[in-house]
Motif scaffolding. Structure first.
Motif, short mmCIF file in Angstrom:
data_model
loop_
_atom_site.label_atom_id
_atom_site.label_comp_id
_atom_site.label_asym_id
_atom_site.label_seq_id
_atom_site.Cartn_x
_atom_site.Cartn_y
_atom_site.Cartn_z
N ILE A 568 0.87 -1.20 0.00
CA ILE A 568 0.00 0.00 0.00
C ILE A 568 0.90 1.24 0.00
CG2 ILE A 568 -1.87 1.18 1.25
CD1 ILE A 568 -2.06 -1.56 2.86
N GLU A 572 -1.70 6.31 1.56
CA GLU A 572 -2.99 5.70 1.84
C GLU A 572 -3.01 5.00 3.19
OE1 GLU A 572 -5.62 4.60 -0.92
OE2 GLU A 572 -4.36 4.71 -2.69
N LYS A 575 -5.77 6.42 5.25
CA LYS A 575 -7.13 6.29 4.69
C LYS A 575 -7.71 4.89 4.84
CE LYS A 575 -6.69 9.80 1.14
NZ LYS A 575 -6.43 9.90 -0.28
N ILE A 576 -6.86 3.88 4.72
CA ILE A 576 -7.40 2.50 4.71
C ILE A 576 -8.12 2.15 6.01
CG2 ILE A 576 -5.86 1.50 2.96
CD1 ILE A 576 -4.05 0.58 5.22
N TYR A 581 -13.71 2.75 3.30
CA TYR A 581 -12.67 3.07 2.32
C TYR A 581 -12.08 1.80 1.74
CZ TYR A 581 -8.61 4.95 -0.01
OH TYR A 581 -7.69 5.26 -0.97
N ARG A 582 -12.06 1.76 0.41
CA ARG A 582 -11.42 0.63 -0.27
C ARG A 582 -10.54 1.21 -1.35
NH1 ARG A 582 -14.64 -3.74 -2.51
NH2 ARG A 582 -12.89 -4.97 -1.78
N ARG A 583 -9.40 0.65 -1.51
CA ARG A 583 -8.48 1.23 -2.50
C ARG A 583 -8.94 0.89 -3.92
NH1 ARG A 583 -3.06 -0.57 -2.44
NH2 ARG A 583 -2.85 1.02 -4.02
N ARG A 589 -11.72 -3.11 -8.91
CA ARG A 589 -11.27 -3.80 -7.70
C ARG A 589 -11.23 -5.31 -7.89
NH1 ARG A 589 -14.47 -0.80 -4.13
NH2 ARG A 589 -13.12 0.99 -4.35
#
Ligand code: ADP
Length: 631
Positions: A568, A572, A575-576, A581-583, A589
């Protein structure tokens, strides 16, 4: 069923909120700048008004002060309306005397032949110093000649008598003294000569020479200095008056060309006389004009005397004075002119008092303080508005992101629920229809069914947990637990899941971790570990390896999960842990999930007083560590 046509929903726009926050500030600033400008203009206008009055008063005061000159200034030259000399020293008769001080032979034609004969005989005897001169003058007097001859005869007779010490001389001289109009042929006033003779005749113990001296000054003649010198005891003060008058006479002589050229009518002029500069100007008397001349030092003193008192002066202004073309009081011409006023010295007006703005800092002091206050106010308001704008902007964005994430969450949840249910249904249907005869295959199907339902249960458990956490209803029950055993069991539990993805699970428990009796909510801790392991397995490539480790120390335990997945990026890492929240984008995805796993892990770890650390970089795998302090 028919749905009413839906209006297109416009995305919320931040622009108008920003305008609403900034508009009052802009209005306030505009209004403030306008009113500060007005303030400045008003201060300037007031200053101009005030300086106009000041300059006018000052100019008038200077004229008054000049017209009441200090003693010893020449203020005693009097002219008629045409500029002809009337008097020097303020006395008409003296000026007339000066005019008449010319040789004037006696008009013998005014005598009768008999009188003329007697007169000539007496005069000849007198000049030849004959003894009968006195008798001849006596005879002439008896003939009753006209006044000037009579006075002359009396005077000559008196002198002759006086030479013989005859007391009758005094009486004769007194008679001569009474006639103030008769002059000697050399132009000297006879009464003055008679007065001198009487004073001399009186001898020791005579009366004071005061009257003689005053007459000598009052009727200036060539012998005036001699007369003054003859009575020195009484003449000291008259000598001074005489000298002053002499100076005035000389000065007048000097001024003559300027007077004929009427320069004084223009209001005043400067002349250089006796090593000094003099201001000459006229003042109107009742029926004549009087010329005043002041040396420059006295002009400066008169100007100083006229200076307005401290309180009446404007602190910000500096006066400049120009008098008959000469700068008496200098002021810097580069300073802005506030006001200028003149006052006539005579009929002209060549006195100007100007007021210039020397100290704008003082004039605008009040306006400046107000500007500073206003600037401070605007700054504070701007800061507050900027703060408000930023926090509104952030709130707006958070809101938008949250709502986006929530809608993603809903679609992820439905998708995540549908997939295991679909595969479970497929497996169960295949078994139910008896299509699978091979017992080995059947066992595998049952295994898959168990696994899918476990995944479903885990998903639902996560969602329920999350909603409890959201509502604040999640309770943790702490009791001593063997964390090492808990970790071993959990790894065992996850093995099938890892195997399904061909990921190898490795366990590294530090023997001295001291985890046998660690106070925690073991179920919650297991959920956190499962979530981390599930993520690690999900993101590991097939054939990858996930290591679960437990380290310990005096401070607490550290439980970590490491994988060699895609990693990662650092930006981020924060944020995770945010909910939903999903990257990556929704469409691209590759992994399953609903974006609350790490938020749950963080909640659990924080409830244990610890923190979750992530060490990860793209292409270098990830390591999530739960640091749990010993309580
Ligand atoms: P979910 O896994 O359901 O998407 P999580 O809250 O567990 O939600 O994770 C949030 C995001 O963090 C994931 O979408 C994923 O992009 C990233 N992530 C979590 N764990 C890992 C990991 N071990 N390797 C790579 N990315 C990860």
């Amino acid at each position: 069923m028919n749905f009413p046509p839906q209006k297109s929903v416009r995305a919320p726009v931040f622009f108008w909120r920003g305008v609403l926050i900034l508009l009052p500030l802009a209005l306030l600033a505009g209004l403030g700048i306008y009113s500060l400008r007005q303030d400045r203009l008003l201060a300037e206008a007031e200053a101009r008004d005030r300086c106009q009055t000041l300059a006018g008063d000052y100019a008038r005061a200077i004229v008054l002060s000049l017209q009441n000159p200090a003693p010893q200034a020449f203020s005693e030259i009097t002219l008629d309306a045409n500029g002809n000399l009337l008097a020097i020293g303020g006395s008409r008769s003296r000026a007339a005397m000066l005019e008449n001080a010319l040789p004037r032979p006696l008009p013998e034609t005014a005598l009768t032949p008999e009188q003329r004969h007697a007169w000539q005989a007496a005069r000849t005897a007198e000049s030849m110093q004959k003894g009968d001169a006195a008798a001849l003058f006596g005879k002439f007097i008896v003939l009753g000649p006209p006044t000037p001859f009579l006075t002359h005869a009396r005077y000559s007779l008196a002198l002759l008598r006086a030479a013989n010490r005859d007391p009758a001389a005094d009486d004769l001289l007194r008679q001569v003294e009474e006639d103030r109009k008769t002059f000697s042929e050399g132009g000297l006033p006879l009464f003055l000569l008679a007065q001198y003779q009487r004073w001399k005749l009186a001898g020791p113990g005579r009366a004071s020479g005061e009257s003689l001296c005053s007459n000598a000054v009052e009727y200036p003649t060539l012998i005036s200095p001699l007369l003054l010198a003859s009575a020195p005891a009484d003449s000291v003060k008259w000598l001074q008056v005489w000298q002053r008058d002499e100076a005035a006479r000389n000065f007048f002589q000097f001024l003559q060309p300027a007077l004929t050229n009427n320069a004084w009518r223009r209001g005043g002029f400067w002349v250089h006389w006796q090593e000094g500069d003099w201001l000459v100007f006229a003042t109107q008397a009742r029926d004549s004009i009087s010329l005043a001349a002041l040396p420059v030092s006295r002009v400066a003193a008169a100007v100083k005397k006229a200076e307005p008192s401290g309180q009446r002066q404007a602190s910000y202004a500096q006066p400049g004075i120009e008098l008959a073309g000469r700068e008496i009081l200098k002021s810097d011409p580069s300073w802005p002119l506030l006001a200028a006023a003149g006052a006539p010295l005579f009929s002209g007006s060549n006195l100007t008092v100007s007021e210039r703005l020397a100290r704008p800092d003082l004039l605008y002091a009040r306006a400046r303080t107000r500007t500073q206050w206003f600037a401070a106010l605007i700054l504070v308001s701007a800061a507050a508005a900027a703060f408000g704008l930023i926090s509104a902007w952030r709130g707006f964005h958070q809101q938008r992101r949250l709502s986006e994430m929530k809608s993603n969450f809903v679609s992820s949840v439905s998708h995540e629920l549908r997939a295991p249910i679909a595969s479970m249904r497929l497996l169960a249907e295949s078994l139910e229809r008896g299509k699978i005869a091979d017992p080995g295959k059947q066992k595998e199907y049952f295994g898959l069914l168990v696994q899918e339902s476990r995944r479903l249960a885990m998903l639902i458990e996560n969602i329920l947990d999350y909603s409890r956490m959201e509502r604040g209803g999640k309770k943790y029950e702490f009791e001593p637990a063997d964390v090492a055993a808990l970790v071993t069991d959990t790894v065992q539990l996850m093995r099938p899941c890892a195997a399904e993805r061909s990921v190898e699970l490795d366990l590294r428990i530090n023997a001295g971790a001291g985890a046998e009796s660690f106070s925690c909510d073991s179920l919650a801790l297991q959920r956190a570990l499962i979530n981390l392991m599930d993520n690690a397995v999900k993101h590991s490539p097939p054939g990858g390896r996930v290591v679960v480790g437990l380290d310990g120390g005096a401070g607490g335990l550290s439980l970590w999960v490491e994988d060699n997945g895609p990693g990662i990026p650092a930006e981020e890492h924060g944020k995770i842990f945010e909910r939903f929240y999903r990257r990556g984008s929704e469409l691209r995805r590759e992994t399953q999930g609903i974006g609350i796993g790490l938020a749950i892990v963080q909640h659990i770890v924080e409830a244990h007083g610890g923190r979750v650390a992530v060490r990860s970089a793209p292409g270098q795998g990830s390591r999530f560590t739960m640091e749990l302090p010993r309580t």
